[in-house]
Write a protein that holds these residues in place. Structure first.
Motif, short mmCIF file in Angstrom:
data_model
loop_
_atom_site.label_atom_id
_atom_site.label_comp_id
_atom_site.label_asym_id
_atom_site.label_seq_id
_atom_site.Cartn_x
_atom_site.Cartn_y
_atom_site.Cartn_z
N UNK A 83 -0.43 -0.63 -3.02
CA UNK A 83 0.51 0.35 -2.44
C UNK A 83 1.00 1.19 -3.75
N UNK A 84 1.81 0.38 -4.84
CA UNK A 84 2.14 0.86 -5.78
C UNK A 84 1.09 1.87 -6.51
N UNK A 85 -0.04 1.55 -6.60
CA UNK A 85 -1.13 2.58 -7.14
C UNK A 85 -1.34 3.61 -6.35
N UNK A 86 -1.10 3.68 -5.09
CA UNK A 86 -1.30 4.66 -4.13
C UNK A 86 -0.16 5.59 -4.52
N UNK A 87 1.14 4.98 -4.51
CA UNK A 87 2.42 5.86 -4.81
C UNK A 87 2.24 6.83 -6.11
N UNK A 88 1.67 6.21 -7.07
CA UNK A 88 1.40 6.83 -8.50
C UNK A 88 0.16 8.05 -8.28
N UNK A 89 -0.86 7.53 -7.83
CA UNK A 89 -2.04 8.51 -7.80
C UNK A 89 -1.72 9.60 -6.63
N UNK A 90 -1.41 9.25 -5.41
CA UNK A 90 -1.15 10.35 -4.37
C UNK A 90 -0.07 11.35 -5.16
N UNK A 164 -2.99 2.98 8.23
CA UNK A 164 -1.51 3.08 8.38
C UNK A 164 -0.92 2.87 7.02
N UNK A 165 -1.22 1.97 6.31
CA UNK A 165 -0.66 1.76 5.18
C UNK A 165 -0.80 2.68 4.16
N UNK A 166 -1.81 3.43 4.27
CA UNK A 166 -2.20 4.52 3.27
C UNK A 166 -1.03 5.60 3.72
N UNK A 167 -0.56 6.05 4.63
CA UNK A 167 0.43 6.90 5.17
C UNK A 167 1.73 6.82 4.45
N UNK A 168 2.16 5.41 4.39
CA UNK A 168 3.55 5.18 3.88
C UNK A 168 3.70 5.35 2.36
N UNK A 169 2.89 4.79 1.51
CA UNK A 169 2.99 5.02 0.02
C UNK A 169 3.10 6.58 -0.25
N UNK A 170 1.74 7.15 0.44
CA UNK A 170 1.60 8.46 0.19
C UNK A 170 2.66 9.37 0.45
N UNK A 171 3.45 9.25 1.70
CA UNK A 171 4.48 10.04 2.00
C UNK A 171 5.69 9.65 0.97
N UNK A 172 5.91 8.43 0.71
CA UNK A 172 6.93 8.31 -0.13
C UNK A 172 6.73 9.22 -1.30
N UNK A 173 5.35 9.06 -2.14
CA UNK A 173 5.20 9.85 -3.33
C UNK A 173 5.47 11.44 -3.05
#
Lengths: 568, 248
Positions: A83-90, A164-173
């Motif tokens: 999730x943290x990596x998704x936040x950064x990469x997205x 569903x889990x991809x959506x949350x970190x992506x939206x946050x970032x």
């Protein structure tokens, strides 16, 4: 005036056409390339599945106590990390798509609504950044499911959970990227540096505490398992999305469908709400944020040569002058790009932690077995991070020359020299960093001199070999169309490069280092004392060195040939 | 059609446009000239709604870009100096996307796309992916897309770069025809003979300030000299006060 367009449908058709045409072109003109990419993804997924299956199987077969808690903690950590990596990469991809891409400029001059532009770029960024999540995540959960004998609906719910889990970190970032650009103070370089350093420090503190607990647990035979698990309190709280994932999937694995659906609903509803907030923010802020980004100029800055350039030039003293100048040019470009620095700080901190996080606790009282096991872990972790760092920074170097390559082509240096310069740049930097970290941690851990020399040799072979692989494959499979290095890295060539790099380092560690550690661990188990070395444990060293030589010669030769054949 | 009122635009401490006021009526072909870094592209980006003024207002067709941007942008087409095309779309698909984005009906878009393809001689490559296009082919495709939705205002930044002499001739004729048929054309260029040949009025900007604006005769009167546009341009820009841009 025309009627109001149904823009979501227009953008949906655009995306479909783009995907269809890209797929068709890949199958028509680059079938080998396309299938190699599929194959490498399958290989990575297969390797992850096999490793996961083995570990989960061992956990079950050895009747390890609290295995449910261990698996849940591992899942928590996995989701938190991914999730943290998704936040950064997205966030990085979305920032580039929304604020620096020519397409954004084109769409913003059209009547397309800001939130519709945002939505289409968001979907692209999330798809781009999350494929690794799927390739790594799905095999792990499949292997868990197969070893634990879970009911059918565990597999049925898995895609819904992961999507569903991809959506949350992506939206946050996405929200963070919009707010940062719109509200960032004028001196954004300072602001970004402080922000990244703050995040890295927070992460480092947490990892050090985690390392301490892991050490304590290992040293006391698992009695302090609670303490280790206690380090995950933050990511195991009821408010942590990664814990909703773990809770739901574990419930599904137990066969409790209702308990599995509630966390799933939490994941989706929170993801959608944050996405809606991000889309609303985009509607209100995107155009003004773009204006602020474009208009956020600084005062005139005079760039001068730095003492760092002279140090870099001194480090590659053995090269001829034109090649040395090219190395300094690459280094200067690198050090003046704050996004590269931010990522380097991130990689550097992780490597530092990987190499040294046990040192202070093991200085005097390290058990023999722990000493060999942990120094091997340090070596492995540092090598993997080195592989990731080189893939991110070195592999795209040739591709990024792109349309400017003719400038180098007109210089009185051959393309062979250009590659040699990039190789020297990569090998010098990676060798310095990796050797310093490994030697320092080995000395502090108290590894015997033979082990330290062996590690130094293995790290040198890994650093030099990986540098050549990244430079060589970067020239063999260049992507001159793409200007975003993160997209080059996750493209076809980048994926092949990453798989080859990982396979290479596994082979070198396996040949040069693992026999020594396994032998010492086995002796340590029997005698509880440091045993004399069996000379056969070094039998793999010459093979490792030969592999290293091949890793330098073959990719550089292939890259040079391809580069010399390219017309600009 | 275009109304720029006392507009300034700053990039951090650097003032790119300062106190600019300009009106361009419907059906006029207006040429905007200036040396490199004079503020032409910044002005154009404000007219397109890509950037917002630090102070002052820009409106197109009576719609303020800051408050009614969507309605204003629906009237505008912008051809930048480095045009954008989706690499994995064909030229025809790009024209269709543009028509769809501007809300044209299926029937009307079919008709206009066919016209645009014929007008810009795209038929030979309209069904190839744009990644294979040369610069000239790209430029023609972008112009076709800019005109396919029948804008009221066409803004072109260095439109002739990369075009062959025949295409330049055809483009000049087309731009003149468009203006005569009621479309406002706002042209930014370094090619002074194109401005001299085509423009109803010419604006000269340097260091963020409008130094001169009017017909060729008006500019001659302002510069108090006869001669070509090149002579006038050099004289007006050389005489501009060095203090025009504050804070740089």
């Amino acid at each position: 005036m025309h009627t109001v367009a149904h823009q979501p449908a227009v953008f949906r058709r655009l995306r479909l056409r783009l995907v269809r045409n890209a797929l068709r072109t890949s199958l028509e003109t680059g079938r080998l390339r396309f299938f190699t990419m599929i194959l490498t993804s399958l290989l990575v997924a297969g390797f992850t599945f096999a490793t996961g299956w083995y570990l989960f199987h061992q956990l079950a077969a050895n009747k390890i106590p609290f295995k449910g808690a261990i698996v849940a903690s591992l899942f928590d950590l996995l989701f938190f990390t991914l999730g943290s990596m998704l936040v950064f990469s997205t966030g990085i991809i979305l920032y580039a798509s929304l604020f620096t891409a020519p397409e954004a400029r084109y769409l913003l001059t059209s009547p397309a609504r800001a939130d519709h532009i945002f939505a289409t770029k968001f979907q692209g960024a999330v798809a781009f950044s999350s494929w690794a999540f799927v390739v790594l995540g799905v095999p792990i959960f499949l292997s868990y499911g197969l070893t634990a004998g879970v009911p059918w609906f565990f597999y049925a719910l898995l895609p819904a959970y992961l999507l569903g889990y991809v959506l949350l970190p992506g939206s946050v970032s996405a929200l963070a990227a919009l707010l940062l650009v719109r509200l960032m103070p004028r001196n954004r370089r300072q602001f970004v540096t402080i922000l990244i350093l703050g995040l890295v420090t927070l992460g480092a503190v947490w990892l050090v505490r985690l390392g301490y607990s892991a050490r304590h647990t290992l040293a006391t035979g698992g009695r302090e398992l609670d303490e280790l698990i206690g380090q995950f309190d933050l990511i195991r709280s009821g408010f942590a999305p990664n814990h909703w994932m773990t809770r739901g999937l574990m419930a599904a694995a137990r066969g409790d469908l209702l308990e599995a659906l509630i966390p799933l609903a939490l994941v989706w509803s929170n993801g959608l709400v944050v996405y809606l907030v991000a889309a609303f923010a985009a509607k209100r802020l995107y155009r003004t944020a773009f204006d602020r980004h474009a208009g956020g100029g600084r005062g005139k800055k005079i760039y001068r040569t730095s003492v760092l350039d002279r140090i870099m030039s001194g480090l590659v003293f053995y090269l001829d002058r034109p090649t040395r100048l090219l190395v300094v040019k690459d280094f200067r470009t690198f050090r003046r790009d704050p996004t590269q620095w931010a990522l380097l700080i991130l990689f550097g901190t992780l490597m530092l932690l990987g190499a040294t996080n046990f040192r202070q606790y093991y200085k005097n009282d390290l058990a023999i077995m722990d000493k060999y096991a942990l120094s091997l872990m340090n070596l492995g972790g540092t090598s993997v991070l080195l592989c990731a760092g080189l893939s991110r920074f070195i592999y795209p170097l040739i591709s990024l020359e792109g349309k400017k390559f003719w400038i180098l082509g007109l210089m009185p240096v051959s393309r062979r020299q250009i590659l040699r310069g990039k190789f020297a740049f990569a090998a010098t930097g990676s060798l310095l960093i990796a050797e310093t970290l490994i030697l320092a941690s080995d000395v502090l851990i108290g590894l015997p001199p033979a082990g330290i020399v062996l590690h130094a040799a293995a790290v040198a072979v890994i650093a030099i070999g990986l540098s050549a692989i990244n430079v060589g494959l970067g020239a063999y499979l260049p992507n001159f169309r793409e200007t975003d290095p993160s997209k080059i890295v996750v493209g076809f060539g980048g994926t092949v490069n990453m798989v080859i790099g990982l396979s290479y380092l596994v082979a070198v560690v396996g040949l040069m280092v693992v026999p020594f550690h396994v032998s010492q661990l086995a002796e340590g188990m029997k005698n509880q004392a440091d045993a004399p070395f069996n000379p056969w444990v070094f039998a793999g060293v010459p093979v490792g060195l030969a592999l290293g030589a091949a890793a330098v010669i073959l990719p550089l030769r292939a890259g040079t040939r391809n580069l010399e054949a390219i017309e600009f | 059609m275009i109304s720029i009122m006392n507009v300034s635009k700053s990039y951090g401490p650097k003032v790119a446009v300062q106190g600019l006021s300009l009106d361009v009526p419907a059906g006029e072909l207006f040429a905007f000239l200036g040396p490199n870094g004079a503020g032409k592209t910044t002005t154009i980006k404000m007219i397109c709604g890509l950037l917002f003024p630090t102070s002052g207002t820009v409106s197109v067709g009576g719609f303020d870009l800051a408050t009614q941007g969507d309605r204003a942008r629906a009237l505008v087409s912008y051809v930048p100096d480095q045009p954008f095309l989706y690499e994995k779309l064909t030229g025809r698909e790009f024209l269709q996307f543009t028509a769809d984005l501007y809300g044209m009906s299926a029937e009307r878009s079919r008709e206009k796309i066919a016209e645009a393809i014929e007008l810009f001689h795209l038929d030979e490559f309209a069904d190839d992916l744009t990644e294979r296009y040369s610069h000239g082919m790209r430029q023609r495709t972008v112009f076709a897309a800019a005109l396919v939705h029948e804008p009221k205002l066409l803004i072109a930044d260095e439109p002739t770069v990369g075009l062959d002499p025949k295409s330049i001739r055809e483009l000049k004729t087309l731009l003149r025809e468009l203006a005569e048929n009621g479309m406002t054309v706002f042209l930014s260029t370094h090619t002074l003979d194109i401005a001299e040949e085509l423009a109803d009025r010419i604006g000269i900007i340097d260091r963020g300030q409008l130094l001169g604006c009017g017909t060729l005769e008006d500019l001659r009167r302002q510069a108090a000299m006869d001669g070509s546009l090149e002579d006038l341009f050099l004289k007006i820009t050389e005489e501009s006060p060095a203090t025009a841009v504050a804070g740089v």
